[in-house]
Design an enzyme around this catalytic site. Structure first.
Site, PDB file in Angstrom:
ATOM      1  N   ASP A 342       0.590  -1.022  -0.298  1.00 14.46           N
ATOM      2  CA  ASP A 342      -0.448  -0.200  -0.089  1.00 14.46           C
ATOM      3  C   ASP A 342       0.685   1.995  -0.286  1.00 14.46           C
ATOM      4  O   ASP A 342       2.346   1.174   0.586  1.00 14.46           O
ATOM      5  CB  ASP A 342      -0.541  -0.259   0.907  1.00 14.46           C
ATOM      6  CG  ASP A 342      -2.411   0.825   1.349  1.00 14.46           C
ATOM      7  OD1 ASP A 342      -2.132   2.646   0.486  1.00 14.46           O
ATOM      8  OD2 ASP A 342      -3.118   0.184   1.820  1.00 14.46           O
ATOM      9  N   ARG A 344      -0.504   4.400  -0.184  1.00 18.38           N
ATOM     10  CA  ARG A 344      -0.683   5.813  -0.129  1.00 18.38           C
ATOM     11  C   ARG A 344      -0.927   6.827   1.093  1.00 18.38           C
ATOM     12  O   ARG A 344      -1.242   7.680   1.270  1.00 18.38           O
ATOM     13  CB  ARG A 344      -2.968   5.003   0.615  1.00 18.38           C
ATOM     14  CG  ARG A 344      -3.631   4.783  -0.504  1.00 18.38           C
ATOM     15  CD  ARG A 344      -5.228   4.143  -0.126  1.00 18.38           C
ATOM     16  NE  ARG A 344      -5.155   2.747   0.284  1.00 18.38           N
ATOM     17  CZ  ARG A 344      -5.955   2.105   0.171  1.00 18.38           C
ATOM     18  NH1 ARG A 344      -7.065   2.604   1.060  1.00 18.38           N
ATOM     19  NH2 ARG A 344      -5.890   0.878   1.506  1.00 18.38           N
ATOM     20  N   LYS A 371      -5.937   4.679   8.190  1.00 18.68           N
ATOM     21  CA  LYS A 371      -6.589   6.407   8.320  1.00 18.68           C
ATOM     22  C   LYS A 371      -7.106   6.366   9.581  1.00 18.68           C
ATOM     23  O   LYS A 371      -6.981   7.849  10.172  1.00 18.68           O
ATOM     24  CB  LYS A 371      -8.512   5.812   7.698  1.00 18.68           C
ATOM     25  CG  LYS A 371      -7.834   6.024   6.431  1.00 18.68           C
ATOM     26  CD  LYS A 371      -9.299   6.019   5.667  1.00 18.68           C
ATOM     27  CE  LYS A 371      -8.311   5.093   3.473  1.00 18.68           C
ATOM     28  NZ  LYS A 371      -9.751   4.968   2.976  1.00 18.68           N
TER      29      LYS A 371
END
Length: 434
Positions: A342, A344, A371
């Site tokens: 990942d 992000r 998040k």
């Protein structure tokens, strides 16, 4: 095969750029006088404007590296090259100001709260009009705010079933048309702050950005005095349901969905992941919260394929389907191709929350631990985490969601063991008629 070497004598200048090619600049170079920029100053006049243009009127005054419009800057260059766009075109911002007021908030004056966007970006041409009129400096917005209607078939279906009411203000009619305020944001990175978020030094960040963009931005190396960078990446859009003022009101409940782009699912309905169902669930819950007197926000980031890109994502799909699509191997397939599962990296994500003045989240419509951790680490408490309902999970996406839950995603249900994950299988190609 013969190759022609492009030299300063063979390049075609026309009348666009002049004969002198400026590859880079230096802090002590004659005539270089960047407009002062005090990142984190609460007063925009003290903070100063973002100036990134290489036009003659702005070149020596630049206090930012990169270009406006993120990845679309390349299309701007193409338009100039083929004479579809006059290089000296000056935008007319008449009547383009925001239709609603957002801010200012205390977070705008904190250099540690917002490091990846300009909190004054939606007001730049008006706040710094004197720079434009008197000095000819090119100053452009990096944020635009507008109002619109949204039409989604799934929302219309909820209205038809009586699961969402028509109120005439947010849900406008029996067709489920939604009133929404939209905030589009182009990234503006304050390099010292970005480096601090990722616990690296600024010089390492600058070198990595320089090298991995093919050396496109030499001033990352030669201009350590310039601390801001407009990277060639996609930005984000915030969709606000209800009165935008309520997003920052601690007495009003807030429902939030932070969503990362997935073109295949969000737009075209691919069932290999939960992206579109969760996005629609997030929109519906945000609307309902706004109808109950609170606020609903959905933030959409352009981070296709976990920021690995759609080509990499499809290569991963191929490997998954050819090798037996098992939840136990879900992340391994990505790591084998991309080297990481990942990219992000949610450390910068909370900046948009600070821009909107959000100080707490009552209902977080996300299961992502990354998040959650990023938001909470920025001092914004989350009171409730809401997973996607089981009946909205496509059968072929059980591989994805069960693997993510096992890796740390929030769930109110069962976390499968590694042995149990091996039994979770996705649809195979031979099951599909082409």
């Amino acid at each position: 095969m013969n190759y022609e070497l492009l030299t300063p004598w063979t390049l075609n200048y026309s009348d666009k750029w002049g004969k002198k090619i400026v590859l880079t600049t230096y802090p002590d170079q004659y005539g270089i006088e960047p407009i002062p920029l005090v990142w984190g100053a609460a007063d925009p006049r003290v903070r100063g404007p973002i100036v990134v243009s290489r036009l003659p009127s702005s070149m020596r005054k630049r206090n930012a590296i990169g270009a406006h419009s993120g990845s679309y800057s390349i299309y701007h260059a193409l338009a100039v090259a083929i004479d579809e766009l006059n290089i000296n075109h000056k935008p007319d911002f008449t009547n383009t100001e925001p239709p609603v007021n957002i801010g200012p908030f205390p977070q705008w004056g904190d250099s540690e709260k917002i490091v990846s966007m300009d909190p004054f970006g939606h007001l730049a041409p008006w706040l710094f009009k004197d720079y434009i009129d008197e000095q000819g400096i090119e100053i452009r917005p990096t944020i635009a705010i507008t109002k619109a209607h949204m039409k989604l078939l799934e929302i219309e279906e909820l209205v038809r079933k009586g699961e969402m009411k028509v109120d005439g203000k947010i849900v406008l009619n029996e067709h489920g048309d939604l009133a929404v305020t939209k905030v589009a944001v182009e990234p503006v990175w304050y390099l010292p702050g970005v480096a601090e978020r990722f616990n690296i030094d600024e010089s390492t960040l600058r070198r990595a950005l320089f090298e991995d963009t093919g050396g496109c931005y030499p001033e990352l190396i030669t201009r350590p005095d310039i601390k801001t960078f407009l990277p060639p990446i996609g930005g984000m859009t915030a969709y606000i349901f209800g009165d935008p003022k309520k997003t920052s009101d601690p007495n009003c409940k807030l429902a939030l969905r932070v969503h990362d782009e997935c073109n295949g699912s969000d737009v075209f309905g691919s069932d290999i992941c939960t992206c579109r169902p969760y996005l629609l669930f997030g929109i519906a819950e945000a609307v309902k919260e706004a109808q109950n007197g609170g606020s609903g926000v959905v933030i959409y980031f352009r981070k296709e394929g976990r920021a690995l890109g759609e080509v990499t994502k499809y290569l991963v799909y191929n490997a998954r389907k050819r090798m037996g699509d098992s939840a136990a191997e879900y992340f391994t397939r990505t790591e084998n191709i991309a080297g990481v599962k990942d990219m992000r990296f949610q450390a910068l994500m909370p900046d948009i929350l600070h821009f909107l003045g959000i100080t707490k989240i009552d209902r977080m419509l996300s299961m992502s631990n990354m998040k959650y951790d990023a938001i909470v680490s920025q001092g914004i408490p989350i009171h409730e985490r809401v997973p996607i309902p089981d009946d909205m999970i496509p059968e072929d996406s059980r591989v994805e969601i069960d693997a993510k839950i096992h890796a740390g995603y929030f769930t109110s249900g069962k976390v499968l063991s590694l042995e149990e994950l091996t039994e979770v299988k996705g649809r195979q190609w031979e099951d599909i008629d082409h």
